[in-house]
Design an enzyme around this catalytic site. Sequence first.
Site, PDB file in Angstrom:
ATOM      1  N   CYS A 380       0.836  -1.197   0.000  1.00 47.76           N
ATOM      2  CA  CYS A 380       0.000   0.000   0.000  1.00 47.76           C
ATOM      3  C   CYS A 380       0.877   1.255   0.000  1.00 47.76           C
ATOM      4  CB  CYS A 380      -0.965  -0.046   1.191  1.00 47.76           C
ATOM      5  SG  CYS A 380      -2.324   1.143   1.093  1.00 47.76           S
ATOM      6  N   HIS A 514      -3.599  -5.295   0.281  1.00 43.59           N
ATOM      7  CA  HIS A 514      -3.100  -5.816   1.562  1.00 43.59           C
ATOM      8  C   HIS A 514      -3.180  -7.343   1.568  1.00 43.59           C
ATOM      9  CE1 HIS A 514      -2.659  -2.040   3.887  1.00 43.59           C
ATOM     10  NE2 HIS A 514      -3.561  -1.601   3.028  1.00 43.59           N
ATOM     11  N   GLU A 516      -1.692  -9.437   3.352  1.00 47.45           N
ATOM     12  CA  GLU A 516      -1.616 -10.036   4.686  1.00 47.45           C
ATOM     13  C   GLU A 516      -2.998 -10.405   5.228  1.00 47.45           C
ATOM     14  OE1 GLU A 516      -1.667  -5.510   5.536  1.00 47.45           O
ATOM     15  OE2 GLU A 516      -1.010  -6.899   3.964  1.00 47.45           O
TER      16      GLU A 516
END
Length: 542
Positions: A380, A514, A516
């Site tokens: 990001c 993102h 994750e």
Amino acid sequence: MARYIFITGGVVSSLGKGLASAALGALLQARGYTVRLRKLDPYLNIDPGTMSPYQHGEVFVTDDGAETDLDLGHYERFTGRPALRDDNITTGRIYQEIIAKERRGDYLGATVQVIPHVTNAIKDFVLSGTDGVDFVLVEIGGTVGDIEGLPFFEAIRQLGNDLPRSHAIYIHLTLLPFIPSAGELKTKPTQHSVKELRSIGIQPHILLCRTDRTIPREERRKLGLFCNVRESAVIEARDVQSIYDVPRAYHAAGLDQEVLAAFGIEPAPKPDMSRWNAVMERVHNPEGEVTIAIVGKYTGLKDAYKSLIEALAHGGMANRINVRIDWIESEVFESDDPAVYLDHVHGILVPGGFGQRGAEGKILAARFARERKVPYFGICFGMQMAVIEAARSLAGVKDANSTEFGPTKEPVVGLMTEWMRGNELQIRAAESDLGGTMRLGAYRASLAPHSKIAAIYGATEISERHRHRYEVNTAYRERLAENGVIFAGLSPDGLLPETIELLDHPWFIGVQFHPELKSRPFEPHPLFASFIAAALEQSRLV
């Protein structure tokens, strides 16, 4: 019909109700049941989207674009079931909906009160969307006795009476502190916590007692006697080395068996713990170690990067190695030489963030990784800073900057004003409210067929979760490409850059999304698995 498990907390906050809920959900899944997990947050914010990470920790984004509590990340990682907007609600959102109804006249002139209107709204939320689910686990944020939580406790008390017999139980998570001078665990805080819970009409069926040591039989007996629960329902919740060992620890302590007994489910199906055993085998027997530097601006509170920490651990599991994290506040690079902090690391990760503070330090981290050929992962904001660094150093755009920091002659990163959400055009302006105005949730991206990132995914069409208001400016695409920085991934319409990579580098990737948020211990995200593999290669060169 679904059965409901309400998880409350007492004595102190941050005992791990979210982790306990996730672990219990995983144990019920291991016995063949379907589960849905929900979180009730008593704060007055509509959602955590505009809250400081130091106040709240990570904002966990769901596929459908909700900004939610970080506990929903635990729910997803442990059960593999994607969370939705309707799995998290706050007092603020409930009040917002009630006031909107009152303004429309939906209450037909009635006096709007906490009971029944607020409590009914909470009950409606808890009961909605549970068709086809065996168990619904509902975590109530905060601790018993908090003023903000009273409507939620009243609502779940009422639900205990509204639901059929043996369709709702209460689990109370408490702390058993050890007093060194006395040499014993103290049960009095738990007794008082249960007394407070019973004073509002809730009798817990199970006590989940956090402790760092074995609970003596006499203390179990005392807790059962004074808290009015079976001795077998006093469950020891010992500290463990890894959070992924919590399901096994709770199973060994008898939590899932006691839950099923409380519902009258006998004989209980035997659990299949094989995948948890496999995960822990990798955790306990690493074949090496790498050091990853996380260069961020919220490093003082690790919960601000909770999903990131776990995704790195998953990448380590995929490679059978331990991942050690060096936390570095990005601002230090603005006054100190980055080499002092980064010379020994095997990979550099610059995570998401907002605002100008520490931005130049992140740019310097990207420069160090590019020049020293150290694996770099920009997520990001970390991708945006890497592009600014490349524009300045490689493409000759000396004034390259982001409009997030103020007016600039070279807006390499700028505010998104339009994008597509499905078939709907989303429009934003600089003067828009901060809350709920970002590009949120899952969006598709198209990857260049022969790019490094496409090889990592093994696909050219992907879907990932986003949370951003600014984007890399495609007007600089050709100038960057001429200098070895390619836009390897774009939105399907080709307007929004989704990924960048550096050609003359072993592993230098930036992503606007993102990843994750979608990593699991059983299914490590391919980007994190690849990043840790690259760091492992780097460790052999250092």
